[in-house]
Design an enzyme around this catalytic site. Sequence first.
Site, PDB file in Angstrom:
ATOM      1  N   ASP A 178      -1.568   9.504   6.185  1.00 15.32           N
ATOM      2  CA  ASP A 178      -0.566   8.833   5.750  1.00 15.32           C
ATOM      3  C   ASP A 178       0.911   9.387   6.115  1.00 15.32           C
ATOM      4  O   ASP A 178       1.167  10.608   5.821  1.00 15.32           O
ATOM      5  CB  ASP A 178      -0.625   8.710   4.147  1.00 15.32           C
ATOM      6  CG  ASP A 178       0.081   8.055   3.415  1.00 15.32           C
ATOM      7  OD1 ASP A 178       1.169   7.392   3.883  1.00 15.32           O
ATOM      8  OD2 ASP A 178      -0.193   7.334   2.393  1.00 15.32           O
ATOM      9  N   SER A 230       0.760   2.636  -3.536  1.00 13.36           N
ATOM     10  CA  SER A 230       1.997   3.222  -3.163  1.00 13.36           C
ATOM     11  C   SER A 230       2.972   3.158  -4.412  1.00 13.36           C
ATOM     12  O   SER A 230       2.709   3.596  -5.402  1.00 13.36           O
ATOM     13  CB  SER A 230       2.580   2.487  -1.928  1.00 13.36           C
ATOM     14  OG  SER A 230       3.747   3.067  -1.456  1.00 13.36           O
ATOM     15  N   HIS A 263      -1.451   5.017   5.513  1.00 16.50           N
ATOM     16  CA  HIS A 263      -0.825   4.706   4.088  1.00 16.50           C
ATOM     17  C   HIS A 263      -1.690   3.457   3.749  1.00 16.50           C
ATOM     18  O   HIS A 263      -1.698   3.128   2.466  1.00 16.50           O
ATOM     19  CB  HIS A 263       0.558   4.230   4.105  1.00 16.50           C
ATOM     20  CG  HIS A 263       1.235   3.962   2.860  1.00 16.50           C
ATOM     21  ND1 HIS A 263       1.166   5.064   1.983  1.00 16.50           N
ATOM     22  CD2 HIS A 263       1.903   3.044   2.516  1.00 16.50           C
ATOM     23  CE1 HIS A 263       1.811   4.499   0.860  1.00 16.50           C
ATOM     24  NE2 HIS A 263       2.403   3.251   1.118  1.00 16.50           N
TER      25      HIS A 263
END
Length: 274
Positions: free
Chosen positions: A222, A98, A250
């Site tokens: 996601d 991320s 995610h």
Amino acid sequence: MGFFIEVEDGVRYYVEDINPKGNKTILFLHGWPGSHKLFEYQFDHLPSMGYRCIGIDTRGFGNSDKPFCCYDYDTLADDVRYIIEKMSLYNITLLGHSTGGAIACRYMGRHHGYGISKLVLCAAAAPSLIKRPRFPYGIDKVVVDQIIENTYKDRPQMLRGFGDRFFFQHTSQAFSDWFFQIGLQAAGWATAFIAMTWINEVLFTDLESVQIPTLIIHGIQDQVVPFELSEIQNKMIKNSILIPFELSGHGSFYDQKDHFNKVLSNFIEGLDCA
């Protein structure tokens, strides 16, 4: 074992070094709003396969110091460079999830991949998390604005809502509470400042500068960083392979943790990742 490394501006970074005598080293950069603890299910198994796993808490998060400034990608990439030099790391795999993936990209561009032989981007917020003129991908800026506003208004409730969207697979209430507590470890200002980087930072040049073998892992489900960004990363990084995780959101490192660990180890060993 855990210890602190003081980077150039005096901020102390918390570092967890698991299996220091491992044959190959993986440096993990966590995403927002977590800490190195998010990779628990990698640290549980990869060291037994001979890997040295190093997790660090980004400034403002986890057990690291929480200054009231300097949360731009240049500074965060410089912090990583300082830690790599201080620990005398070389020929390692750099893995970023991320926002950690965004920092990894900036590290590759700003420090020319110093000490890194392989790169792994997991649900990376790159080259831009938000939609921009001539870049109609990612999420709307208003979504980030709302996250920032809610961070200052009611950070615990914001974290609860974010946690509900993080994973695709079912998690227990106990696991949800654990994830929530990791987010609460961060400073409120750091939580907001990092969210601001999603608006202020772009990584197009950084991605184009990557020359080393790169694995891109991204959950198709996601809801935080759209899967389409992984396809763009794959096109921009010449020597890259994209592995979609069909049953992941995610947090593919937990949603499909066994598959994640296998794909990661195969990539490091030069085996087929598909």
